[in-house]
Design a protein around this motif. Structure first.
Motif, PDB file in Angstrom:
ATOM      1  N   GLY A  53      -3.872  -0.418  -1.454  1.00  0.00           N
ATOM      2  CA  GLY A  53      -3.907  -0.819   0.029  1.00  0.00           C
ATOM      3  C   GLY A  53      -2.356  -0.598   0.445  1.00  0.00           C
ATOM      4  O   GLY A  53      -1.678  -0.862  -0.457  1.00  0.00           O
ATOM      5  N   ASN A  54      -2.193  -0.108   1.493  1.00  0.00           N
ATOM      6  CA  ASN A  54      -0.688   0.439   1.863  1.00  0.00           C
ATOM      7  C   ASN A  54      -0.179  -1.097   2.611  1.00  0.00           C
ATOM      8  O   ASN A  54      -0.713  -1.430   3.629  1.00  0.00           O
ATOM      9  CB  ASN A  54      -0.720   1.552   2.798  1.00  0.00           C
ATOM     10  N   TYR A  55       0.755  -1.532   2.224  1.00  0.00           N
ATOM     11  CA  TYR A  55       1.311  -2.778   2.577  1.00  0.00           C
ATOM     12  C   TYR A  55       1.763  -2.517   4.079  1.00  0.00           C
ATOM     13  O   TYR A  55       1.825  -3.469   4.912  1.00  0.00           O
ATOM     14  CB  TYR A  55       2.483  -3.192   1.700  1.00  0.00           C
ATOM     15  N   ASP A  56       2.452  -1.419   4.362  1.00  0.00           N
ATOM     16  CA  ASP A  56       2.971  -1.175   5.537  1.00  0.00           C
ATOM     17  C   ASP A  56       1.791  -0.878   6.777  1.00  0.00           C
ATOM     18  O   ASP A  56       2.316  -0.919   7.772  1.00  0.00           O
ATOM     19  CB  ASP A  56       3.741   0.017   5.562  1.00  0.00           C
ATOM     20  N   ASP A  57       0.555  -0.952   6.442  1.00  0.00           N
ATOM     21  CA  ASP A  57      -0.307  -0.897   7.512  1.00  0.00           C
ATOM     22  C   ASP A  57      -0.823  -2.221   7.797  1.00  0.00           C
ATOM     23  O   ASP A  57      -1.679  -2.448   8.706  1.00  0.00           O
ATOM     24  CB  ASP A  57      -1.668  -0.328   6.813  1.00  0.00           C
ATOM     25  N   LEU A  58      -0.363  -3.275   7.156  1.00  0.00           N
ATOM     26  CA  LEU A  58      -0.556  -4.683   7.490  1.00  0.00           C
ATOM     27  C   LEU A  58       0.520  -4.935   8.748  1.00  0.00           C
ATOM     28  O   LEU A  58       1.345  -4.673   8.901  1.00  0.00           O
ATOM     29  CB  LEU A  58      -0.200  -5.715   6.432  1.00  0.00           C
ATOM     30  N   VAL A  83       6.202 -12.932 -10.552  1.00  0.00           N
ATOM     31  CA  VAL A  83       7.009 -12.410  -9.434  1.00  0.00           C
ATOM     32  C   VAL A  83       6.209 -13.146  -8.021  1.00  0.00           C
ATOM     33  O   VAL A  83       5.291 -13.206  -8.076  1.00  0.00           O
ATOM     34  CB  VAL A  83       7.295 -11.067  -9.024  1.00  0.00           C
ATOM     35  N   PRO A  84       7.267 -13.281  -7.011  1.00  0.00           N
ATOM     36  CA  PRO A  84       6.406 -13.776  -5.762  1.00  0.00           C
ATOM     37  C   PRO A  84       5.577 -12.902  -5.314  1.00  0.00           C
ATOM     38  O   PRO A  84       5.681 -11.750  -5.507  1.00  0.00           O
ATOM     39  CB  PRO A  84       7.694 -13.933  -4.872  1.00  0.00           C
ATOM     40  N   LEU A  85       4.454 -13.642  -4.412  1.00  0.00           N
ATOM     41  CA  LEU A  85       3.395 -12.723  -3.945  1.00  0.00           C
ATOM     42  C   LEU A  85       3.825 -11.573  -2.918  1.00  0.00           C
ATOM     43  O   LEU A  85       4.831 -12.109  -2.134  1.00  0.00           O
ATOM     44  CB  LEU A  85       2.512 -13.611  -3.285  1.00  0.00           C
ATOM     45  N   PRO A 104      -6.668  -6.806  -4.470  1.00  0.00           N
ATOM     46  CA  PRO A 104      -7.277  -7.967  -3.948  1.00  0.00           C
ATOM     47  C   PRO A 104      -6.012  -9.280  -4.121  1.00  0.00           C
ATOM     48  O   PRO A 104      -6.385 -10.122  -3.473  1.00  0.00           O
ATOM     49  CB  PRO A 104      -8.513  -8.129  -4.761  1.00  0.00           C
ATOM     50  N   GLU A 105      -5.346  -9.413  -5.079  1.00  0.00           N
ATOM     51  CA  GLU A 105      -4.404 -10.465  -5.258  1.00  0.00           C
ATOM     52  C   GLU A 105      -3.622 -10.760  -4.382  1.00  0.00           C
ATOM     53  O   GLU A 105      -3.315 -12.070  -3.849  1.00  0.00           O
ATOM     54  CB  GLU A 105      -3.406 -10.179  -6.576  1.00  0.00           C
ATOM     55  N   LEU A 106      -3.279  -9.766  -3.261  1.00  0.00           N
ATOM     56  CA  LEU A 106      -2.477 -10.314  -2.225  1.00  0.00           C
ATOM     57  C   LEU A 106      -3.001 -11.309  -1.424  1.00  0.00           C
ATOM     58  O   LEU A 106      -2.698 -12.387  -0.977  1.00  0.00           O
ATOM     59  CB  LEU A 106      -2.063  -9.069  -1.309  1.00  0.00           C
ATOM     60  N   PHE A 107      -4.351 -10.979  -0.832  1.00  0.00           N
ATOM     61  CA  PHE A 107      -5.063 -11.852   0.148  1.00  0.00           C
ATOM     62  C   PHE A 107      -5.960 -13.116  -0.812  1.00  0.00           C
ATOM     63  O   PHE A 107      -6.185 -14.062  -0.281  1.00  0.00           O
ATOM     64  CB  PHE A 107      -6.037 -11.378   1.014  1.00  0.00           C
ATOM     65  N   ARG A 289      -9.995  -7.414   3.063  1.00  0.00           N
ATOM     66  CA  ARG A 289     -11.556  -8.217   3.419  1.00  0.00           C
ATOM     67  C   ARG A 289     -11.832  -8.736   1.665  1.00  0.00           C
ATOM     68  O   ARG A 289     -12.255  -9.676   1.481  1.00  0.00           O
ATOM     69  CB  ARG A 289     -12.199  -7.393   3.884  1.00  0.00           C
ATOM     70  N   LEU A 290     -11.530  -7.822   0.915  1.00  0.00           N
ATOM     71  CA  LEU A 290     -12.094  -8.076  -0.562  1.00  0.00           C
ATOM     72  C   LEU A 290     -11.265  -9.186  -1.031  1.00  0.00           C
ATOM     73  O   LEU A 290     -11.960 -10.059  -1.726  1.00  0.00           O
ATOM     74  CB  LEU A 290     -11.507  -6.695  -1.386  1.00  0.00           C
ATOM     75  N   GLY A 291      -9.820  -9.424  -0.834  1.00  0.00           N
ATOM     76  CA  GLY A 291      -9.197 -10.334  -1.177  1.00  0.00           C
ATOM     77  C   GLY A 291      -9.599 -11.649  -0.696  1.00  0.00           C
ATOM     78  O   GLY A 291      -9.769 -12.709  -1.494  1.00  0.00           O
ATOM     79  N   ILE A 292      -9.968 -11.788   0.570  1.00  0.00           N
ATOM     80  CA  ILE A 292     -10.405 -13.144   1.251  1.00  0.00           C
ATOM     81  C   ILE A 292     -11.800 -13.400   0.760  1.00  0.00           C
ATOM     82  O   ILE A 292     -11.784 -14.423   0.458  1.00  0.00           O
ATOM     83  CB  ILE A 292     -10.485 -12.640   3.102  1.00  0.00           C
ATOM     84  N   ALA A 293     -12.595 -12.248   0.581  1.00  0.00           N
ATOM     85  CA  ALA A 293     -13.820 -12.667  -0.058  1.00  0.00           C
ATOM     86  C   ALA A 293     -13.928 -13.209  -1.343  1.00  0.00           C
ATOM     87  O   ALA A 293     -14.569 -14.282  -1.781  1.00  0.00           O
ATOM     88  CB  ALA A 293     -14.630 -11.236  -0.030  1.00  0.00           C
ATOM     89  N   PHE A 294     -13.076 -12.759  -2.284  1.00  0.00           N
ATOM     90  CA  PHE A 294     -12.906 -13.198  -3.465  1.00  0.00           C
ATOM     91  C   PHE A 294     -12.586 -14.749  -3.373  1.00  0.00           C
ATOM     92  O   PHE A 294     -13.047 -15.633  -4.159  1.00  0.00           O
ATOM     93  CB  PHE A 294     -11.861 -12.529  -4.438  1.00  0.00           C
ATOM     94  N   ALA A 295     -11.473 -14.948  -2.725  1.00  0.00           N
ATOM     95  CA  ALA A 295     -10.889 -16.365  -2.363  1.00  0.00           C
ATOM     96  C   ALA A 295     -11.804 -17.452  -2.075  1.00  0.00           C
ATOM     97  O   ALA A 295     -12.078 -18.471  -2.502  1.00  0.00           O
ATOM     98  CB  ALA A 295      -9.516 -16.414  -1.565  1.00  0.00           C
TER      99      ALA A 295
END
Length: 304
Positions: A53-58, A83-85, A104-107, A289-295
């Motif tokens: 995932g490209n962080y700059d696209d957020l 390290v911080p998220l 996925p860890e980010l979300f 979406r993947l990270g949110i769904a996992f969480a």
């Protein structure tokens, strides 16, 4: 004398009231520290767990939300201490020129932190692209088995569950040294594409995943540890290989308690979890979406 005692009693009452008011007006940042248990989430898999995932696209709004919880959510990657998220810094490669990447860890971290504003989280991730559950990720890893499916001596020599377990233990010891209690609250797994390369790996996927789940649960004495995994929708491998793995994945929740599958579409528009043009790796929106769904699945099982 009685007047003096009355004044003293009056002062004592005032002090009690003042102390009570101070106690009930603790600033919000201090309240957040009242829960001393660090909630640990384990993450593992192959390239879509590594993350492209490209962080700059957020959006800036999302970046601000991530920054606001970063003091309560730390991540340990394979080669990094806690390290911080945030994103991870990577070199450009043939496919992707951007360097601020996330998985996925980010979300997962953001969603959990916003759901539980008084809790602290540690995500411990180990993921390697192009690896199989039958080989390098096998719960009963052997070099002989790895050679049957993994490409190259380097990947064949990786006992990935043990490497991940060592990383987890290292991080748990760091928490102990800091005097912090911890609780492993679940695990997220995104893998399976490379098991579609061989029929024996594809047809045994459910059994192999069951054994891997049992290994983690037994190792960390968490008999009912929530385990959430994403269903692959790749298009490479032997004929029908991806479909076999997908079918095998759907069996796992009926075989193993406290597990959940994130089902995916095989439609090449990737409307559920969007992908890059390579049709393999999830883009920023897909990873979000993947990270949110996992969480959300972890939250359901935690609260059951």
């Amino acid at each position: 004398m009685k007047t003096k005692l009355k004044i003293q009693n009056y002062l004592v009452v005032l002090l009690i009231i003042f102390a009570s008011c101070r106690l009930h007006s603790i600033p919000e940042p201090i309240k957040k520290n009242l829960d001393s248990v660090v909630n640990v989430v384990l993450l593992a898999g192959q390239s879509n767990m590594v993350g492209f995932g490209n962080y700059d696209d957020l959006s800036e709004e999302l970046k601000d939300r991530i920054a606001k919880v970063a003091d309560r959510v730390t991540v340990s990657y394979t080669y990094l201490n806690q390290v911080p998220l945030s994103y991870s810094k990577n070199k450009p490669n043939e496919k992707y020129s951007f360097t601020k990447r996330f998985g996925p860890e980010l979300f997962i971290g953001l969603t959990l932190a916003e759901k539980y504003p008084n809790k602290e989280f540690l995500l411990i991730k180990h993921a390697k692209g192009g690896t199989s559950l039958y080989g390098a990720w096998s719960s009963d890893y052997t070099l002989e088995k790895a050679k049957e499916i993994e490409k190259g001596e380097k990947k064949q020599g990786w006992n990935l569950p043990q490497i991940h377990i060592n990383l987890i233990n290292k991080n748990l010891n760091i928490l102990k040294e800091k005097g912090k209690d911890y609780k492993i609250i679940g695990m997220a797994w995104m893998q399976g594409e490379n098991d579609a390369l061989k029929e024996f790996a594809a047809t045994s996927y459910a059994e192999n995943l069951q054994k891997l789940i049992e290994k983690y649960r037994t190792t960390f004495n968490e008999e009912n540890m929530p385990f959430v995994f994403g269903q692959i929708n790749s298009r490479y491998g032997i004929k029908g290989g991806p479909a076999i793995v997908r079918s095998q994945m759907e069996k796992v929740p009926t075989m193993v308690q406290n597990t959940a599958i994130l089902k995916t579409t095989t439609d090449k528009t990737w409307s559920d979890y969007p992908k890059h043009k390579d049709n393999v790796h999830y883009n920023a929106e897909g990873q979000k979406r993947l990270g949110i769904a996992f969480a959300n699945e972890l939250i359901k099982m935690i609260n059951e």
